[in-house]
Design an enzyme around this catalytic site. Structure first.
Site, PDB file in Angstrom:
ATOM      1  N   PHE A   1       1.971  -3.465   3.885  1.00 30.69           N
ATOM      2  CA  PHE A   1       2.331  -4.757   4.459  1.00 30.69           C
ATOM      3  C   PHE A   1       3.793  -5.056   4.138  1.00 30.69           C
ATOM      4  CE2 PHE A   1      -2.203  -6.815   4.356  1.00 30.69           C
ATOM      5  CZ  PHE A   1      -2.577  -6.006   5.397  1.00 30.69           C
TER       6      PHE A   1
ATOM      7  N   HIS B   1      -2.242   8.229   6.125  1.00 31.28           N
ATOM      8  CA  HIS B   1      -2.562   6.916   5.556  1.00 31.28           C
ATOM      9  C   HIS B   1      -3.916   6.460   6.105  1.00 31.28           C
ATOM     10  CE1 HIS B   1      -1.840   3.144   3.587  1.00 31.28           C
ATOM     11  NE2 HIS B   1      -1.841   2.454   4.713  1.00 31.28           N
TER      12      HIS B   1
ATOM     13  N   HIS C   1      -9.800   2.198   0.361  1.00 35.79           N
ATOM     14  CA  HIS C   1      -8.360   1.974   0.300  1.00 35.79           C
ATOM     15  C   HIS C   1      -8.001   1.320  -1.023  1.00 35.79           C
ATOM     16  CE1 HIS C   1      -4.336   1.287   1.272  1.00 35.79           C
ATOM     17  NE2 HIS C   1      -4.436   0.482   2.315  1.00 35.79           N
TER      18      HIS C   1
ATOM     19  N   CYS D   1       0.800  -1.231   0.000  1.00 33.99           N
ATOM     20  CA  CYS D   1       0.000   0.000   0.000  1.00 33.99           C
ATOM     21  C   CYS D   1       0.829   1.275   0.000  1.00 33.99           C
ATOM     22  CB  CYS D   1      -0.948  -0.009   1.187  1.00 33.99           C
ATOM     23  SG  CYS D   1      -2.008  -1.467   1.200  1.00 33.99           S
TER      24      CYS D   1
ATOM     25  N   LYS E   1      -9.397   8.325   2.891  1.00 31.82           N
ATOM     26  CA  LYS E   1      -9.911   6.980   2.613  1.00 31.82           C
ATOM     27  C   LYS E   1     -11.320   6.814   3.163  1.00 31.82           C
ATOM     28  CE  LYS E   1      -5.449   4.544   2.443  1.00 31.82           C
ATOM     29  NZ  LYS E   1      -4.565   5.680   2.753  1.00 31.82           N
TER      30      LYS E   1
ATOM     31  N   GLU F   1       0.180   5.353  13.413  1.00 31.98           N
ATOM     32  CA  GLU F   1       0.439   6.574  12.647  1.00 31.98           C
ATOM     33  C   GLU F   1       0.228   7.806  13.520  1.00 31.98           C
ATOM     34  OE1 GLU F   1      -0.568   8.732   8.371  1.00 31.98           O
ATOM     35  OE2 GLU F   1      -1.931   7.168   9.111  1.00 31.98           O
TER      36      GLU F   1
END
Length: 415
Positions: free
Chosen positions: A401, A303, A340, A163, A335, A314
């Site tokens: 990831f 994010h 996403h 991502c 998002k 975050e």
């Protein structure tokens, strides 16, 4: 080191099939979520996602072309075409040996993989694969397609870091141009993951929201009641150019790229570090490279996927780096509207960050009614409505990831 600017943008998203509609809907808090139309969701824990609206490949490609291209390749080409047009690039008048493509995808031809393997396994009498199977699934096929389409012979590559893919790719484009290895690069990211394999896989690891009754408001970044991310699809593209080249062409300039941070959490294959170490280091490096102090940052496009541990890590990273100026920074979790887009998310969020700088408008974070109590009180998420604010410096964060962390620093262009 040469200065690097953004001169064109293009997007196809769940809330708009071009940049103008995407940006307007983002500012107005429009949700892209809806019930999945691509397959029967009866056996799945999640039955909704952020699909593109009114998409027909034949509006963009002829029938023969569309059969050769996976959706992720189609989406990326559409976004890139818009960005190229927006930048007013006339390749016949430019040195195409100095123009490159860095276009990313986290997965590549996911839909093709699923469909062709199922078809192969079910055909007992004449099992065979489509001759375009390999070229449709490989993640770098989009970068190659754009190079061939426009005759661009400069750097041509594809960053695959889950991502954070298209943020890493944008930072690569920034570096290639400032190092003098290219004059113009078409940078972006694309993903088409709304299929049984993706929904089933993300459900199995408990990453997706299962709030099927309230799907329009299921993505709740930093919210107390968040329960996972909402899957999205689409693509974003940016024309990244040396300032010298842009001025020579008399191009409009949306923003300047001045820094990028690429780090690792070195913690877990899916979970982010609880203290947000990788995110902190990425943002810190972007600011160091841009030569600015934390207190100078006005806006962060976070994010913020709406997952439990991800949002908290975050937030922790932002709280640590900006501890002395936290209450002066506006933060958005876009998002909440787009879902996403995995490998495409960095590109469309870089566009949102770029347009925030260009227009001095902060898009809202929707659906979050009550902030997670573990987040510091000074953490200023723009809840519910857009705001006006002079944006001189802005960060766009994305994490993937594998522990990949990326942050790109943009600045209002000033001669």
């Amino acid at each position: 080191m040469r200065r690097v600017v953004i001169t064109g943008v293009g997007a196809i998203t769940p809330i708009g099939n071009d940049v103008k509609s995407y940006w307007n809907n983002l500012l107005n808090g429009v949700s892209g979520a809806g019930k999945i139309s691509r397959f029967d969701t009866t056996k799945f824990k999640t039955d909704f996602a952020c699909e593109l609206k009114d998409y027909d490949a034949l509006n963009y490609f002829d029938k023969k072309q569309s059969r050769k291209l996976d959706r992720f390749n189609q989406y990326g080409q559409i976004a890139a075409d818009e960005a190229i047009k927006d930048a007013n690039l006339c390749f016949e008048k430019l040195d195409t040996d100095r123009i490159g493509v860095i276009f990313s995808s986290g997965i590549g031809g996911f839909e093709t993989i699923e469909k062709d393997i199922i078809a192969f396994s079910q055909d007992q009498f004449n099992p065979r694969f489509n001759p375009f199977f390999i070229t449709k699934i490989i993640a770098n096929s989009l970068a190659g397609s754009l190079s061939i389409k426009y005759g661009l012979r400069g750097v041509n590559t594809c960053t695959v870091t889950a991502c954070s893919s298209s943020t890493n790719g944008l930072i690569q484009a920034f570096n290639y141009i400032r190092w003098g290895k290219a004059d113009i690069i078409i940078s972006g990211g694309s993903e088409a993951p709304i299929n049984q394999s993706a929904v089933g896989g993300f459900n199995a690891m408990k990453a997706l929201s299962t709030n099927n009754e309230n799907f329009k408001t299921a993505s709740r970044p930093f919210g107390k009641t968040r329960d996972g991310f909402v899957l999205g699809e689409g693509a974003g593209a940016l024309v990244v150019e040396s300032l010298e080249s842009a001025l020579k062409r008399d191009a409009k300039i949306y923003a300047e790229i001045i820094g990028g941070g690429e780090t690792a959490d070195a913690y877990h294959i899916t979970n982010t570090h609880p203290e947000g170490i990788g995110a902190y280091l990425a943002m810190k490096e972007a600011l160091r490279e841009g030569g600015i102090l934390p207190k100078e940052v006005n806006y962060i496009n976070a994010h913020a996927t709406s997952t439990g541990p991800g949002d908290l890590s975050e937030a922790k990273a932002i709280e640590t780096l900006f501890k002395d100026s936290l209450d002066t920074i506006s933060i958005s979790g876009t998002k909440s509207m787009t879902g996403h887009l995995l490998g495409g998310t960095g590109a469309i969020e870089a566009i949102a960050t770029c347009l925030s700088i260009h227009t001095d408008l902060i898009p809202p974070t929707m659906n979050t009614k009550v902030m997670d109590a573990a987040i510091a009180p000074g953490f200023k998420v723009t809840l519910g409505a857009k705001t006006s604010k002079t944006v001189e410096y802005a960060l766009s964060n994305n994490f993937g990831f594998g522990g990949h962390c990326a942050a790109v620093l943009l600045k209002k262009y000033n001669e």
